[in-house]
Design an enzyme around this catalytic site. Structure first.
Site, mmCIF file in Angstrom:
data_model
loop_
_atom_site.group_PDB
_atom_site.id
_atom_site.type_symbol
_atom_site.label_atom_id
_atom_site.label_comp_id
_atom_site.label_asym_id
_atom_site.label_seq_id
_atom_site.Cartn_x
_atom_site.Cartn_y
_atom_site.Cartn_z
ATOM 1 N N GLU A 181 0.827 -1.226 0.000
ATOM 2 C CA GLU A 181 0.000 0.000 0.000
ATOM 3 C C GLU A 181 0.853 1.264 0.000
ATOM 4 O O GLU A 181 0.562 2.231 0.707
ATOM 5 C CB GLU A 181 -0.978 0.001 1.189
ATOM 6 C CG GLU A 181 -2.060 -1.063 1.036
ATOM 7 C CD GLU A 181 -3.202 -0.932 2.030
ATOM 8 O OE1 GLU A 181 -3.250 0.072 2.759
ATOM 9 O OE2 GLU A 181 -4.045 -1.838 2.065
HETATM 10 C C1 LIG Z 1 3.842 -9.257 0.357
HETATM 11 C C2 LIG Z 1 3.375 -8.299 -0.658
HETATM 12 C C3 LIG Z 1 2.033 -8.249 -0.989
HETATM 13 C C4 LIG Z 1 1.594 -7.390 -2.004
HETATM 14 N N1 LIG Z 1 0.293 -7.430 -2.403
HETATM 15 C C5 LIG Z 1 -0.053 -6.760 -3.537
HETATM 16 C C6 LIG Z 1 -1.334 -6.945 -4.130
HETATM 17 O O1 LIG Z 1 -2.169 -7.690 -3.605
HETATM 18 N N2 LIG Z 1 -1.614 -6.288 -5.269
HETATM 19 C C7 LIG Z 1 -0.717 -5.454 -5.856
HETATM 20 O O2 LIG Z 1 -1.012 -4.900 -6.906
HETATM 21 N N3 LIG Z 1 0.507 -5.240 -5.325
HETATM 22 C C8 LIG Z 1 0.865 -5.880 -4.185
HETATM 23 N N4 LIG Z 1 2.108 -5.695 -3.647
HETATM 24 C C9 LIG Z 1 3.015 -4.764 -4.271
HETATM 25 C C10 LIG Z 1 3.386 -3.552 -3.426
HETATM 26 O O3 LIG Z 1 2.349 -2.635 -3.462
HETATM 27 C C11 LIG Z 1 4.697 -3.057 -3.991
HETATM 28 O O4 LIG Z 1 5.683 -3.941 -3.556
HETATM 29 C C12 LIG Z 1 5.013 -1.650 -3.622
HETATM 30 O O5 LIG Z 1 4.176 -0.808 -4.318
HETATM 31 C C13 LIG Z 1 6.459 -1.280 -3.888
HETATM 32 O O6 LIG Z 1 6.882 -1.648 -5.158
HETATM 33 P P1 LIG Z 1 8.257 -2.441 -5.333
HETATM 34 O O7 LIG Z 1 8.258 -3.553 -4.377
HETATM 35 O O8 LIG Z 1 8.440 -2.747 -6.751
HETATM 36 O O9 LIG Z 1 9.374 -1.420 -4.833
HETATM 37 P P2 LIG Z 1 10.060 -0.257 -5.689
HETATM 38 O O10 LIG Z 1 9.036 0.550 -6.375
HETATM 39 O O11 LIG Z 1 11.148 -0.836 -6.492
HETATM 40 O O12 LIG Z 1 10.663 0.642 -4.512
HETATM 41 C C14 LIG Z 1 11.876 0.305 -3.852
HETATM 42 C C15 LIG Z 1 12.145 1.363 -2.791
HETATM 43 O O13 LIG Z 1 12.285 2.645 -3.407
HETATM 44 C C16 LIG Z 1 11.398 3.580 -2.802
HETATM 45 N N5 LIG Z 1 10.919 4.509 -3.824
HETATM 46 C C17 LIG Z 1 10.390 4.235 -5.028
HETATM 47 N N6 LIG Z 1 10.029 5.378 -5.647
HETATM 48 C C18 LIG Z 1 10.353 6.386 -4.826
HETATM 49 C C19 LIG Z 1 10.236 7.821 -4.874
HETATM 50 N N7 LIG Z 1 9.711 8.466 -5.921
HETATM 51 N N8 LIG Z 1 10.672 8.537 -3.835
HETATM 52 C C20 LIG Z 1 11.212 7.935 -2.751
HETATM 53 N N9 LIG Z 1 11.335 6.611 -2.645
HETATM 54 C C21 LIG Z 1 10.914 5.844 -3.656
HETATM 55 C C22 LIG Z 1 10.274 2.755 -2.221
HETATM 56 O O14 LIG Z 1 9.689 3.420 -1.119
HETATM 57 C C23 LIG Z 1 11.008 1.487 -1.789
HETATM 58 O O15 LIG Z 1 11.548 1.698 -0.517
HETATM 59 C C24 LIG Z 1 2.536 -6.525 -2.630
HETATM 60 C C25 LIG Z 1 3.868 -6.542 -2.238
HETATM 61 C C26 LIG Z 1 4.303 -7.420 -1.285
HETATM 62 C C27 LIG Z 1 5.753 -7.453 -0.928
#
Ligand SMILES: Cc1cc2nc3c(=O)[nH]c(=O)nc-3n(C[C@H](O)[C@H](O)[C@H](O)COP(=O)(O)OP(=O)(O)OC[C@H]3O[C@@H](n4cnc5c(N)ncnc54)[C@H](O)[C@@H]3O)c2cc1C
Length: 837
Positions: free
Chosen positions: A508
């Site tokens: 989220e």
């Molecule tokens: C267990 C689990 C359950 C999930 N369930 C769902 C689901 O049901 N449906 C769904 O659609 N998604 C789901 N997700 C996805 C989740 O919403 C994403 O993992 C999340 O949005 C972050 O994306 P990412 O993991 O690719 O991290 P990335 O986008 O690669 O981010 C990596 C880091 O960089 C930081 N970052 C990225 N952009 C910026 C910025 N502009 N400024 C500052 N910091 C930044 C982030 O805060 C994070 O710390 C789930 C994820 C997990 C791990």
């Protein structure tokens, strides 16, 4: 004396004008009156200012200047237009997806905090926790029953899955349809009730709660309920409510995580074959990952970008982000493989589709809602994000506190319960503050959502702050439990929460992004009284209209800034004693005033931050992050003060409220100081510093003794500890791993006097405590203990042995991942010295 009096009155009058947002003409009139008054005083010999003629000239000049600049044409040409030109390029531009995110959701108490002059009535009007009889019965009945059924160890370690009987139970009892209206076969529970149900389940199994949380959060159920066509509502909602459909929602992909709107998943409107007929539909390709419940789901909610090259929908080629409902057994849908997030056991996995054809009426809300997906998601996110993670984080903080206080009182080292040691007191005090404040913020926010609000900024703020504080509480609990917390097994009460921490931090909106970008950078635009309208005006294509709209807000914004500068200085100089507080605030009046004072300083710095950094705010994330922290502290303090009122101002809680208030204000001050010290526009920082900190840093964190007092109270079984840990799963059944703790705690307290006698005898060498002896029998034999005392202490000894016991496994049990629950190492029926052999 007269000069001093005159100067004082003038200064106070100027403060009053500034703080009350007086118009330019009122300022001109006031300066003229002072100058005239001073001249008359001089003439009558009451005032003696040697260089007065110079000051007098200056006074008339300023009054004249103010008056002239208040004339509409002059103001427009010499003030508004230069400001317009300066801001036009500096202010952030808002993309379409950002606009949809900004316009989604509602503003409420956050806007009051941004205003610098919070209207207490608005906070007081938010209802305290109130459940219908049906909701209460559900929380006390089926929810408790589910908690008893959940075997977290089995889920996390043995199955890596949720057992079928749990799925059956939650489906049969309607857990999956809490947010679906009664009309459509759901329970139609308020956000407050959903929050409490989710929280309670999560204290039993943080993996187990996900199967209830996800269907009741952002996903097919909520989207259909809010935006679905009548046919979709009639078909899907009752089936979802009964658990005949298991939903999941897929937004995230390998290349679109935090930047979800950049998704590469694509659909083309085209003709194809569906159920043997040629149909207008969408041909889809997607690659999604991390999707919770996907491996079990029967209904996939899918977000993709829709194109319509042949313009079938009449909305051009790029229709925009669209949401569809796809049965997972539909041809071409690949789903079922699993990720293993944090080693926990809830179903989560990827899904792909290649060249999958779906009819247009599978779009949520039908073809007319095609392209509106982002707005629909953002609207639901604001409400969902306010409920799920704050509920589970607050519940974790409460649950960890309950087990840690019990453990810290039961576990002795150096002949003392570890909770009585100052080193352990420190994390315990932090945990108590967290449990009280998070529960307060959870309840407040859930009440807002129950009343129909969709708090966009508050939900972001609360998401990151509640999960971060929960992470701290888990770490504190682990430190307090030592090796007992580290070693996993059926009797470990902490590892489930520990494994879930990174999940809650990431989902989220990952916390770094949520803190440093969303909460303040977007929050300031959303909650500031003028900014969003100004930016919209600046982005207007028609220049004349753009200037006209900008001019409409200009006066108000300048008066707002001047008012906050004067208000911040005045209240910081007078320690907030003249700041407002709600009527009948009672003992907490001081803290309400401090909150009002802090809000003034926040409003001033927030205003300057956005106005001066403009579009750079998106990259100046350390500044934005600190401002988010400052806002979070103001929100938590508001919630704490409101909770104290809502709980009936229980006298025993007052010390804790003061403890929270001092720490919130101290952290608030540190966040603001950090902002100003690192403020990229240095001259502005130098101007703000004396307004915000005219007397230096004044707010100290709560004292150690205050921490000791609340910790000692929480180490006692009783009303204070129960209030702190309200509405979680508790038990006094010694066969239950959590019940064992409470049961033993009660015995520890009851046996305290007898235990002291025994310890004294051991210290003096009268009785010897070694594994080969029954030292309690020996103490009874030597007349140190009575028969009853000896019996009670023997029982306690065995209970304590069970509390501190750690599970162990054979290598083959672990290799198979099939470790059956071993029998308790120290069986209650055997004395400790025998059981331990
Ligand atoms: C267990 C689990 C359950 C999930 N369930 C769902 C689901 O049901 N449906 C769904 O659609 N998604 C789901 N997700 C996805 C989740 O919403 C994403 O993992 C999340 O949005 C972050 O994306 P990412 O993991 O690719 O991290 P990335 O986008 O690669 O981010 C990596 C880091 O960089 C930081 N970052 C990225 N952009 C910026 C910025 N502009 N400024 C500052 N910091 C930044 C982030 O805060 C994070 O710390 C789930 C994820 C997990 C791990």
């Amino acid at each position: 004396m007269s000069e001093v009096f005159f100067a004082l009155v003038s200064i106070l009058a100027l403060f009053a004008l500034a703080m009350n947002r007086a118009s330019l003409r009122a300022w001109a009139l006031a300066v003229a009156i002072f100058t005239l008054g001073a001249q008359m005083g001089l003439a009558q010999g009451d005032l003696h200012w040697p260089v007065f003629p110079l000051w007098s000239l200056l006074g008339w000049f300023v009054a004249g200047l103010l008056f002239v600049t208040s004339l509409p044409e002059i103001k427009r040409n010499y003030i508004v237009l230069p400001a317009y030109r300066a801001l036009k390029d500096a202010m952030p531009t808002i993309s379409e997806t950002e606009r949809e995110a900004l316009e989604a959701g509602t503003i409420g108490w956050d806007a009051e905090l941004f205003s610098g002059t919070p209207d207490w009535e608005k906070l007081r009007r938010i209802a305290p926790i109130s459940l219908t009889a049906e909701e209460r019965a559900f929380l006390d009945g089926p929810t408790t029953e589910l908690c008893k059924k959940l075997d977290d160890w089995r889920i996390r370690h043995e199955l890596h899955d949720i057992p079928d009987d749990i799925w059956r139970f939650v489906c049969d009892r309607g857990f999956l349809g809490m947010l679906i209206s009664k009309e459509h076969g759901g329970l139609g529970f308020s956000a407050q009730a959903q929050s409490l149900v989710l929280g309670k389940i999560s204290t039993r199994s943080s993996a187990g709660v996900t199967i209830v949380m996800v269907p009741n959060s952002l996903g097919p159920g909520e989207l259909i309920e809010k935006y679905g066509t009548e046919a979709q509502k009639a078909h899907f909602l009752p089936r979802l409510a009964r658990g005949e459909e298991i939903p999941c929602f897929a937004l995230t992909g390998p290349f679109s995580g935090s930047d979800a709107a950049s998704m590469r998943d694509i659909g083309y409107v085209t003709r194809g074959q569906h159920e043997g007929k040629e149909t207008l539909g969408i041909r889809l390709d997607w690659d999604k990952r991390y999707i919770t419940l996907a491996p079990k789901a029967t209904l996939l909610g899918l977000a993709f970008r829709l194109f319509d090259p042949e313009n079938h929908l009449g909305r051009g080629e790029d229709v925009g982000i669209t949401l569809a409902l796809i049965p997972t057994n539909h041809q071409g849908v690949e789903i079922g493989r699993r990720h293993l997030p944090g080693g926990t056991g809830f179903p989560n996995g990827p899904t792909q589709g290649r060249d999958v054809f779906v009819p247009l009426d599978w779009v949520i809300g039908g073809p007319e809602r095609a392209g509106q997906g982002w707005r629909m998601l953002m609207n639901c996110l604001a409400a969902g994000r306010s409920v799920s993670l704050p509920a589970t984080s607050a519940a974790a903080a409460k649950g960890l506190l309950r087990t840690s206080t019990a453990y810290a009182r039961i576990r002795k080292q150096f002949n003392l319960p570890i909770g009585f040691m100052e080193g352990v007191e420190e994390p315990l005090a932090r945990m108590i503050e967290t449990a009280y404040a998070l529960e307060a913020a959870r309840a407040l926010t859930a009440s807002m959502v129950s009343a129909g609000e969709k708090p966009a900024v508050i939900s972001a703020l609360l998401k990151y702050v509640s999960t971060e504080r929960m992470r701290q509480s888990v770490n504190d609990a682990l430190d307090i439990h030592g090796g007992k917390g580290v070693c996993d097994g059926p009797s470990n009460t902490l590892q489930g929460a520990y494994q879930m921490v990174p999940v809650t931090i990431t989902v989220e909106g990952a916390n770094i992004l949520t803190r440093t970008l969303i909460t303040f950078a977007q929050g300031a635009l959303r909650s500031h009284p003028y900014l969003f309208t100004e930016i919209e005006a600046l982005q207007e294509q028609d220049r004349a209209r753009s200037i006209e709209r900008f001019a409409q807000t200009f006066d108000g914004h300048v008066a707002f800034t001047v008012s906050n500068a004067a208000g911040a200085l005045f209240h910081n100089l007078t320690f907030g004693v003249f700041a407002s507080a709600p009527p009948n605030a009672g003992d907490t009046r001081r803290w309400w005033r401090e909150l009002a004072r802090a809000s003034r300083s926040f409003a001033l710095v927030a205003d300057a931050t956005v106005a001066l950094l403009g579009g750079r705010l998106k990259v100046k994330q350390k500044v934005a992050g600190r401002m988010a922290d400052a806002l979070a502290e103001l929100y938590l303090l508001s919630a704490v003060l409101k909770r104290f009122d809502d709980d009936g101002r229980v006298k025993e809680d007052f010390k804790l409220v003061e403890y929270c208030a001092r720490n919130c204000l101290h952290r608030f001050e540190q966040a603001l100081l950090g902002t100003l010290r690192n403020f990229p526009v240095r001259w502005a920082a130098w101007l703000m510093m004396p307004l915000v900190f005219p007397l230096g840093l004044r707010r100290r964190p709560a004292k150690d003794d205050a921490g000791k007092e609340i910790v000692r109270a929480a180490l006692e079984p009783g009303a204070f500890r129960d209030r702190l840990t309200r509405e979680i799963f508790i038990s006094d059944d010694p066969k239950d791993r959590v019940g064992l703790l409470d049961y033993t705690l009660a015995k520890v307290v009851a046996c305290e006097d007898a235990d002291k006698k025994l310890e004294r005898a051991i210290r003096t060498g009268e009785v010897r405590r070694f594994y080969d002896r029954d030292w309690i029998a020996e103490a009874q034999h030597k007349g140190v203990l009575s028969e009853t005392e000896a019996r009670d202490l023997a029982e306690l000894r065995d209970l304590v042995a069970r509390v501190i016991a750690v599970d162990d496994f054979s290598a083959s049990e672990l290799a198979r991942g099939q470790a059956p629950a071993p029998p308790p190492k120290n069986d209650a029926s055997k004395p400790e010295h025998i059981a331990a052999e």
